[in-house]
Design a protein around this motif. Structure first.
Motif, PDB file in Angstrom:
ATOM      1  N   GLY A  27       0.819  -1.213   0.000  1.00 43.24           N
ATOM      2  CA  GLY A  27       0.000   0.000   0.000  1.00 43.24           C
ATOM      3  C   GLY A  27       0.849   1.257   0.000  1.00 43.24           C
ATOM      4  N   VAL A  28       1.896   1.279   0.833  1.00 44.09           N
ATOM      5  CA  VAL A  28       2.816   2.422   0.871  1.00 44.09           C
ATOM      6  C   VAL A  28       3.566   2.539  -0.454  1.00 44.09           C
ATOM      7  N   ILE A  29       4.015   1.397  -0.989  1.00 44.49           N
ATOM      8  CA  ILE A  29       4.720   1.409  -2.276  1.00 44.49           C
ATOM      9  C   ILE A  29       3.824   1.978  -3.370  1.00 44.49           C
ATOM     10  N   ASP A  30       2.573   1.511  -3.430  1.00 42.71           N
ATOM     11  CA  ASP A  30       1.637   2.032  -4.429  1.00 42.71           C
ATOM     12  C   ASP A  30       1.413   3.532  -4.250  1.00 42.71           C
ATOM     13  N   GLY A  31       1.268   3.956  -2.992  1.00 48.11           N
ATOM     14  CA  GLY A  31       1.022   5.374  -2.730  1.00 48.11           C
ATOM     15  C   GLY A  31       2.178   6.253  -3.151  1.00 48.11           C
ATOM     16  N   LEU A  32       3.408   5.817  -2.871  1.00 49.59           N
ATOM     17  CA  LEU A  32       4.591   6.589  -3.271  1.00 49.59           C
ATOM     18  C   LEU A  32       4.724   6.636  -4.791  1.00 49.59           C
ATOM     19  N   ARG A  33       4.546   5.475  -5.423  1.00 48.29           N
ATOM     20  CA  ARG A  33       4.665   5.421  -6.891  1.00 48.29           C
ATOM     21  C   ARG A  33       3.609   6.287  -7.558  1.00 48.29           C
ATOM     22  N   ASP A  34       2.370   6.209  -7.086  1.00 48.70           N
ATOM     23  CA  ASP A  34       1.292   6.974  -7.699  1.00 48.70           C
ATOM     24  C   ASP A  34       1.418   8.466  -7.447  1.00 48.70           C
ATOM     25  N   THR A  35       2.131   8.841  -6.380  1.00 43.33           N
ATOM     26  CA  THR A  35       2.373  10.262  -6.115  1.00 43.33           C
ATOM     27  C   THR A  35       3.439  10.824  -7.040  1.00 43.33           C
ATOM     28  N   GLY A  36       4.241   9.944  -7.654  1.00 43.21           N
ATOM     29  CA  GLY A  36       5.206  10.401  -8.642  1.00 43.21           C
ATOM     30  C   GLY A  36       6.651  10.159  -8.285  1.00 43.21           C
ATOM     31  N   TYR A  37       6.917   9.449  -7.178  1.00 43.14           N
ATOM     32  CA  TYR A  37       8.291   9.161  -6.811  1.00 43.14           C
ATOM     33  C   TYR A  37       8.861   8.008  -7.635  1.00 43.14           C
ATOM     34  N   ARG A  38      10.173   8.019  -7.781  1.00 44.87           N
ATOM     35  CA  ARG A  38      10.900   6.826  -8.210  1.00 44.87           C
ATOM     36  C   ARG A  38      11.120   5.988  -6.949  1.00 44.87           C
ATOM     37  N   VAL A  39      10.545   4.791  -6.911  1.00 41.76           N
ATOM     38  CA  VAL A  39      10.592   3.945  -5.717  1.00 41.76           C
ATOM     39  C   VAL A  39      11.584   2.811  -5.944  1.00 41.76           C
ATOM     40  N   VAL A  40      12.548   2.691  -5.026  1.00 39.17           N
ATOM     41  CA  VAL A  40      13.544   1.625  -5.081  1.00 39.17           C
ATOM     42  C   VAL A  40      13.432   0.805  -3.800  1.00 39.17           C
ATOM     43  N   CYS A  41      13.233  -0.498  -3.945  1.00 37.14           N
ATOM     44  CA  CYS A  41      13.179  -1.407  -2.808  1.00 37.14           C
ATOM     45  C   CYS A  41      14.544  -2.064  -2.641  1.00 37.14           C
ATOM     46  N   LEU A  42      15.161  -1.837  -1.512  1.00 38.20           N
ATOM     47  CA  LEU A  42      16.489  -2.364  -1.217  1.00 38.20           C
ATOM     48  C   LEU A  42      16.327  -3.478  -0.187  1.00 38.20           C
ATOM     49  N   ALA A  43      16.470  -4.732  -0.635  1.00 38.81           N
ATOM     50  CA  ALA A  43      16.217  -5.885   0.227  1.00 38.81           C
ATOM     51  C   ALA A  43      16.907  -7.105  -0.364  1.00 38.81           C
ATOM     52  N   PRO A  44      17.196  -8.111   0.472  1.00 39.98           N
ATOM     53  CA  PRO A  44      17.763  -9.356  -0.062  1.00 39.98           C
ATOM     54  C   PRO A  44      16.855  -9.959  -1.126  1.00 39.98           C
ATOM     55  N   THR A  45      17.462 -10.590  -2.094  1.00 41.63           N
ATOM     56  CA  THR A  45      16.698 -11.205  -3.175  1.00 41.63           C
ATOM     57  C   THR A  45      16.018 -12.474  -2.681  1.00 41.63           C
ATOM     58  N   ASP A  46      14.712 -12.562  -2.922  1.00 40.52           N
ATOM     59  CA  ASP A  46      13.971 -13.776  -2.622  1.00 40.52           C
ATOM     60  C   ASP A  46      12.893 -13.943  -3.687  1.00 40.52           C
ATOM     61  N   ALA A  47      11.961 -14.854  -3.457  1.00 42.01           N
ATOM     62  CA  ALA A  47      10.951 -15.155  -4.475  1.00 42.01           C
ATOM     63  C   ALA A  47      10.050 -13.971  -4.777  1.00 42.01           C
ATOM     64  N   HIS A  48      10.008 -12.974  -3.878  1.00 46.16           N
ATOM     65  CA  HIS A  48       9.113 -11.833  -4.058  1.00 46.16           C
ATOM     66  C   HIS A  48       9.804 -10.628  -4.698  1.00 46.16           C
TER      67      HIS A  48
END
Length: 390
Positions: A27-48
């Motif tokens: 929900g937060v990711i969608d909200g940031l993206r729809d507001t116009g930000y470039r969103v980068v998720c920094l996390a270990p690689t997994d199935a998701h």
């Protein structure tokens, strides 16, 4: 979200797993993206990780971080890699989730003078147990929190504990309704009308979630209520000091009472076929699985500990059992087995109504954008779909 050079401002979300960001903070990711930000998720690689890119349409960058790692060399490498990645990305703002990310990314952001927030989604092993190592972890947590623009909590017990222990000092803090729930995605469904009555626990397979208590209570009840079903859903092989081994899980399955369904990409079909959610955890921030089940009209039995006790209204949307007590959990599960279906249905309806009233994810998105507004006010004012603070 435009910047002075017409490129969108970068916001980075840091977590110890892509699974966590995709499932709990979409929900937060969608909200940031729809507001116009470039969103980068920094996390270990997994199935998701790929799902963050393909489904949520944001970027993913791999992060070397092991949940139960304690080697000074290994942890130092993780911190340095995080520093170099943030230097390369040059984000305008960083949102941190989970304990290690809060500490490491918080310290890195302080060094690089990047504004950030920490989200305390639960206290975890570092607060449930005590040792020299965990005392050092808590001290570093305080240093990281004191540089944040805001610290978000998911229950008032955790907020009070951090204040009492001096782990945020004068940093502003806000209590959120967990990560929020999308009530349309987790739509209400009627309770199954035909037997058997089905209990379901959805959690990572670690001891601190109360998985062993659930299994033991289920095996006791099976002797008297052989028609009842007991499901367990969640990933095994977790990087956590209290992780349950594959050998122990195999023993549970061999005894034929517990139906371990593994990690499920979508839990909604299983919640729809169940009657009651069970989560006898030792401590939570705000248990997402309880909120998902409640949104679909399922009451819950949870332990009477911080986080869990806030996720239900006792006697109305669920019931509280004693943490760590197989006897207490068994008694509450038995009461549900003997309860009229009308009572379970009423608890499910009350659960759904509470979600709509208090836990809609729009509340959480407004809180994050509101906190960021103090730093990025000009961009937010020009963004699409900007929301006011909660």
């Amino acid at each position: 979200m435009p910047t002075s050079d017409s490129r969108p401002a970068t916001v980075v979300l840091v977590s110890n797993s892509s699974f966590f960001l995709y499932n709990f903070h979409r929900g937060v990711i969608d909200g940031l993206r729809d507001t116009g930000y470039r969103v980068v998720c920094l996390a270990p690689t997994d199935a998701h990780s790929a799902r963050l890119v393909d489904e949520l349409k944001v970027e993913h960058r791999p992060l070397g971080m092991e949940g139960k790692g304690t080697s000074l060399v290994g942890e130092g490498k993780s911190l340095m890699a995080l520093l170099m990645t943030l230097l390369k990305l040059r984000p305008r703002y960083v949102l941190n989730f989970t304990i290690k990310a809060n500490i490491y990314s918080g310290l890195a952001c302080r060094l690089l003078n990047i504004p950030y927030t920490n989200n305390v989604s639960g206290l975890g092993t570092a607060f449930l147990h005590d040792s020299w190592l965990f005392r050092r972890v808590r001290a570093l947590y305080g240093i990281a929190n004191r540089g944040a623009r805001c610290v978000f909590f998911e229950n008032r017990d955790d907020q009070a504990l951090f204040l009492r222990m001096g782990l945020q000092k004068s940093t502003p803090s806000v209590v959120l309704p967990g990560a929020g729930i999308d009530p349309e995605r987790f739509a209400f469904t009627e309770q199954p009308q035909s037997p058997p009555l089905t209990f379901v626990m959805v959690a990572r397979l670690i001891a601190d979630k109360g998985v062993r208590e659930y299994v033991a209570a289920a095996e006791r009840l099976h002797e008297r209520y052989p028609q009842a079903r007991f499901w367990l859903i969640g990933p095994s092989g977790i990087s956590n000091r209290t992780a349950i081994s594959d050998e122990e899980i195999a023993q549970w399955r061999a005894r034929g009472v517990l139906h371990y369904l593994g990690e499920q990409r979508d839990v909604r079909p299983f919640l729809a076929e169940s009657n009651i959610l069970v989560l006898p955890s030792y401590r939570e921030g705000m248990p997402r699985t309880v909120l998902e089940a409640a949104s679909m009209g399922r009451p819950a039995i949870v332990s009477d500990v911080p986080g869990c006790r806030s996720s239900v209204l006792p006697g109305a949307t669920g019931w509280l059992c004693e943490a760590g007590s197989i006897d207490s959990l068994e008694q509450h599960m038995q009461a549900c087995l003997e309860m009229p279906r009308e009572a379970l249905e009423a608890a499910g309806l009350a659960s759904r109504e509470r979600i709509e009233r208090e836990f809609d994810q729009a509340i959480v998105v407004r809180a994050y954008l509101g906190c960021m507004q103090h730093t990025l006010a000009p961009e937010i004012g020009r963004g699409r779909g900007a929301m006011s603070p909660a």
